[in-house]
Write an enzyme that holds these catalytic residues in place. Structure first.
Site, PDB file in Angstrom:
ATOM      1  N   ALA A  63      59.641 -98.833  22.898  1.00  0.00           N
ATOM      2  CA  ALA A  63      59.888 -97.634  22.625  1.00  0.00           C
ATOM      3  C   ALA A  63      58.583 -96.969  23.348  1.00  0.00           C
ATOM      4  O   ALA A  63      57.747 -97.238  23.713  1.00  0.00           O
ATOM      5  CB  ALA A  63      59.883 -97.407  21.021  1.00  0.00           C
ATOM      6  N   GLY A 102      62.673-102.547  21.822  1.00  0.00           N
ATOM      7  CA  GLY A 102      63.778-102.255  22.674  1.00  0.00           C
ATOM      8  C   GLY A 102      64.019-102.673  24.016  1.00  0.00           C
ATOM      9  O   GLY A 102      65.294-102.646  24.399  1.00  0.00           O
ATOM     10  N   GLU A 105      65.775-105.974  23.292  1.00  0.00           N
ATOM     11  CA  GLU A 105      67.327-105.307  22.850  1.00  0.00           C
ATOM     12  C   GLU A 105      68.162-105.060  24.010  1.00  0.00           C
ATOM     13  O   GLU A 105      69.407-105.133  23.842  1.00  0.00           O
ATOM     14  CB  GLU A 105      67.057-104.340  21.443  1.00  0.00           C
ATOM     15  CG  GLU A 105      66.379-104.877  20.389  1.00  0.00           C
ATOM     16  CD  GLU A 105      66.371-103.836  19.613  1.00  0.00           C
ATOM     17  OE1 GLU A 105      66.785-104.134  18.286  1.00  0.00           O
ATOM     18  OE2 GLU A 105      65.567-102.988  19.617  1.00  0.00           O
ATOM     19  N   GLU A 125      58.170-105.286  16.517  1.00  0.00           N
ATOM     20  CA  GLU A 125      58.341-104.214  15.562  1.00  0.00           C
ATOM     21  C   GLU A 125      57.981-104.293  14.130  1.00  0.00           C
ATOM     22  O   GLU A 125      57.281-103.438  13.470  1.00  0.00           O
ATOM     23  CB  GLU A 125      59.919-104.000  15.174  1.00  0.00           C
ATOM     24  CG  GLU A 125      60.625-103.260  16.367  1.00  0.00           C
ATOM     25  CD  GLU A 125      61.294-104.054  17.405  1.00  0.00           C
ATOM     26  OE1 GLU A 125      61.735-103.894  18.584  1.00  0.00           O
ATOM     27  OE2 GLU A 125      60.800-105.337  17.435  1.00  0.00           O
TER      28      GLU A 125
END
Length: 697
Positions: A63, A102, A105, A125
């Site tokens: 992020a 992310g 992901e 995270e």
């Protein structure tokens, strides 16, 4: 089309390129650009396969920290990934550098993944008190199975490319450095073989294999010890378990619910504060960014004991030659043998190779004379806490070392200015306070003297990073930041035991707060003789240091873990503290000698007296400019003393409790107990009157 994401075509391969320095973070602009580029690729009838690749040194590394704490603008990350996953055209993610959070992901939302051998992937995270919130907990276990997904997600640890291949996270690992060329070659192979879009969400073999097993029950049981007191790791387990018990779309909804629970947790706020504070602490107030830094190519260490040996290992680990000086050959040989044993033990655990053991040992040499420090760029003194001894050593180093060599003391309490006064180069003297075990603990408390030059300060901060430490610049006073606060806590812990608490009761209150060990167990680990030496030095300097039953332990040879007896007793090869009736008797006799009638003390009183006295002292440290910011104190305590990172550090924790509550309690104890330590800090009173927090400074 977004400027940070572009679309182009090479032959039959549509190339989506992210270029958002420094780490291609998933900002709103990147997410929007990825959606727009995907639309263009879908409309490009000549593109048979799409390739997602990143410019610069890394794939998407997570992020955008600049957007932390702000509402996510559309398109959200999960929605963007879903668009990629639902593409009719196969999409290949080409991974170099790191694919984290992310970023991984996003790669899992693509249909195929190729990585350079140097790449690493992970879902970190949990280290911010969160869980992967864009499908990571639902897609990863479909590739790895439950156990490996749980390990990766609950630790946040990175996985090397070769291991990611073995786990099924990536489909191919290639050598080389040109990720675009590697990606194009792999994408062309997918096109030539006519492979379809393969969605991770549809892969259920691993789900069926682990469904109904006791893996989740066993994993939670193991977490009770590994993640004691933490919130998000257990939510991570719940989320992964949902992948096995619910259809994919419902699992995604459950992941989102659990993610929001983590977002609302106070632990998330504490961990995010610690994350940003660690990055901010490297910026030293008043030290220009362009300050020259000296080259440290060779280091000297004085003292081959536990601390000196540990300090030397830091430099050898970083490839910097180091020479250790001792007074006697026997002590030198023993110290070098301990260093080798430490490396051998690390090799047995598989963390380094035997070749690395030999490589690092070859960088460490011994000497019985300071004359061998003539070409050293830095010399660190690591002897016991005696000002007379340190002054003598620094006077000798001043003569033996070349001009421009930095002379540093590992003192934990003594004045750097007084030590520097023993030399003709006070501008080159600084404190480098390592924490035990020095080769493990991440904190390096860097103590500036009144005459320490900016160049030496900048060099010390840069050196901390080079040897894998978190450097915190602090001012010069008794105990600096960490130990000054610790000694206030220690005095209250002692007083509480004198008044009726047991050492184990005090320690339990601190471990329940989240510390890895309590005050007295920590004394045993460090060595009771260290505190004893400090108290003797302070008494020698004319300070009114009260009598202590801990002095009696030291005088009886109960020095802590190293003698298997201190405040607690220890079994051979076991560090677990065991309450000792002999110590209870020593304490009882001490109370009788001092005319103290023991009383019952509550856990809440222990918490307030041990912790609020630290907060009050921290406010005084800020007021005096010993620490420039409250975050400097927070990072010192997180990395040097085991303050639970999920509480954000002592000053952040105080802000969370409320400074008005802290001040009222400090005033209460000042009235009830007296003492300078309970006199409310002027800064604390000022902040309360203005309705502000330490973090507002």
């Amino acid at each position: 089309m977004s400027e940070v994401v572009t679309y182009s075509r090479e032959g039959t391969i549509g190339v989506i390129t992210v270029n958002y320095p420094p780490v291609n973070a998933l900002s709103h602009a990147v997410r929007s650009g990825l959606v727009a580029a995907l639309e263009q690729g879908q409309k490009d009838t000549d593109a048979k396969v799409l390739l997602l690749v990143c410019e610069g040194r890394t794939f998407i590394a997570g992020a955008d920290i600049r957007e932390f704490g702000k509402p996510m603008q559309e398109p959200g990350l999960a929605a963007m990934i879903e668009l990629y996953e639902n593409s009719d055209k196969p999409i290949v993610a080409a991974i170099h550098g790191t694919a984290l959070g992310g970023g991984l992901e996003t790669a899992l939302g693509c249909h195929y993944r190729v990585a350079l051998s140097s790449a690493r992937v992970g879902l970190p995270e949990v280290k911010l008190g969160l869980l992967p919130g864009a499908g990571g907990t639902q897609r990863l276990p479909r590739l790895t199975g439950a156990q490996k997904a749980l390990e990766m997600i609950t630790t946040g640890d990175f996985v090397a490319a070769k291991d990611a291949l073995a786990l099924g996270i990536v489909d191919s690992v290639e050598e080389g450095s040109d990720i675009r060329a590697v990606g194009l070659t792999y994408a062309q192979k997918i096109a030539d073989e006519g492979k379809p879009a393969r969605r991770v969400r549809d892969l259920n073999d691993k789900i069926e294999a682990d469904k109904g097993s006791d893996v989740f029950e066993q994993f939670r049981a193991g977490l009770q010890k590994k993640a004691r007191g933490l919130f998000s790791p257990f939510k991570c387990v719940d989320a992964v378990e949902a992948a096995f018990n619910l259809p994919f779309d419902e699992g995604m909804k459950r992941e989102r619910e659990l993610f929001m629970e983590c977002m609302e947790s106070p632990q998330r706020a504490g961990l995010v504060h610690a994350f940003f504070a660690e990055r901010e602490v490297s910026k030293v107030k008043g030290l220009p960014k362009d300050t020259p830094v000296r080259d440290i190519r060779k280091v000297g260490v004085i003292g081959a004991g536990t601390m000196g040996g540990g300090i030397a290992m830091n430099f050898a680990n970083a490839g910097i030659p180091v020479t250790i000086a001792e007074v006697k050959q026997e002590a030198l040989d023993k110290g070098l043998a301990v260093i080798r044993k430490n490396y051998e033990n690390t090799a047995k655990k598989g963390r380094i190779t035997q070749a690395q053991v030999e490589e690092r040992m070859s960088l460490i040499s011994g000497t019985l004379t300071y004359d061998d420090f003539g070409d050293a760029d830095l010399v660190i003194e690591a002897v016991f806490e005696s000002m007379d001894l340190k002054k003598k050593i620094f006077g000798q180093l001043d003569e033996a070392c070349k001009p421009g060599a930095i002379l540093a003391s590992n003192t934990s309490t003594l004045s750097i200015d007084d030590i520097a006064a023993a030399t003709k180069r006070p501008q080159d003297v600084i404190g480098l306070h390592f924490f035990s075990p020095a080769n493990v603990m991440k904190l390096l408390e860097i103590v500036r003297g009144e005459k320490t030059s900016d160049e030496v300060k900048a060099t010390a901060m840069a050196l901390a990073k080079k040897i894998g430490k978190v450097g915190v610049m602090v001012g010069n006073c008794y105990g600096f930041v960490g130990n000054r606060m610790l000694h206030k806590r220690g005095a209250e812990a002692m007083a509480l035991v004198n008044e009726g608490a047991s050492p184990q009761q005090v320690d339990k209150v601190l471990t329940d707060l989240g510390f890895p060990m309590g005050q007295f167990a920590m004394s045993d680990l460090a060595g009771i003789d260290i505190g004893y030496s400090i108290r003797k030095e302070r008494r020698k300097a004319g300070e009114d240091v009260p009598a202590s039953w801990m002095d009696k332990l030291a005088e009886q040879g109960r020095l802590g873990q190293k003698t298997q007896a201190g405040v607690y007793k220890y079994e051979e090869g076991n560090r677990k503290p065991i309450p000792d009736p002999q110590v209870d008797q020593i304490i009882a006799e001490f109370r009788q000698e001092q005319g103290i009638t023991p009383r019952e003390i509550t856990d809440q009183e222990i918490l307030e007296r041990c912790m609020y006295v630290m907060i009050n002292e921290g406010a005084k440290i800020l007021e005096e400019g010993i620490a420039d910011r409250s975050l400097d104190i927070d990072i010192t305590w997180i990395y040097g003393y085991g303050f639970p990172a999920y509480r954000g550090g002592p000053m952040f924790w105080a802000d969370q409790i409320g400074l008005d509550t802290i001040l009222a309690t400090v005033k209460h104890f000042h009235e009830a107990l007296g003492g300078e330590q309970w006199k409310p800090a002027g800064l604390l009173e000022k902040l309360v009157s203005e309705g502000r927090k330490f973090s507002d400074l």
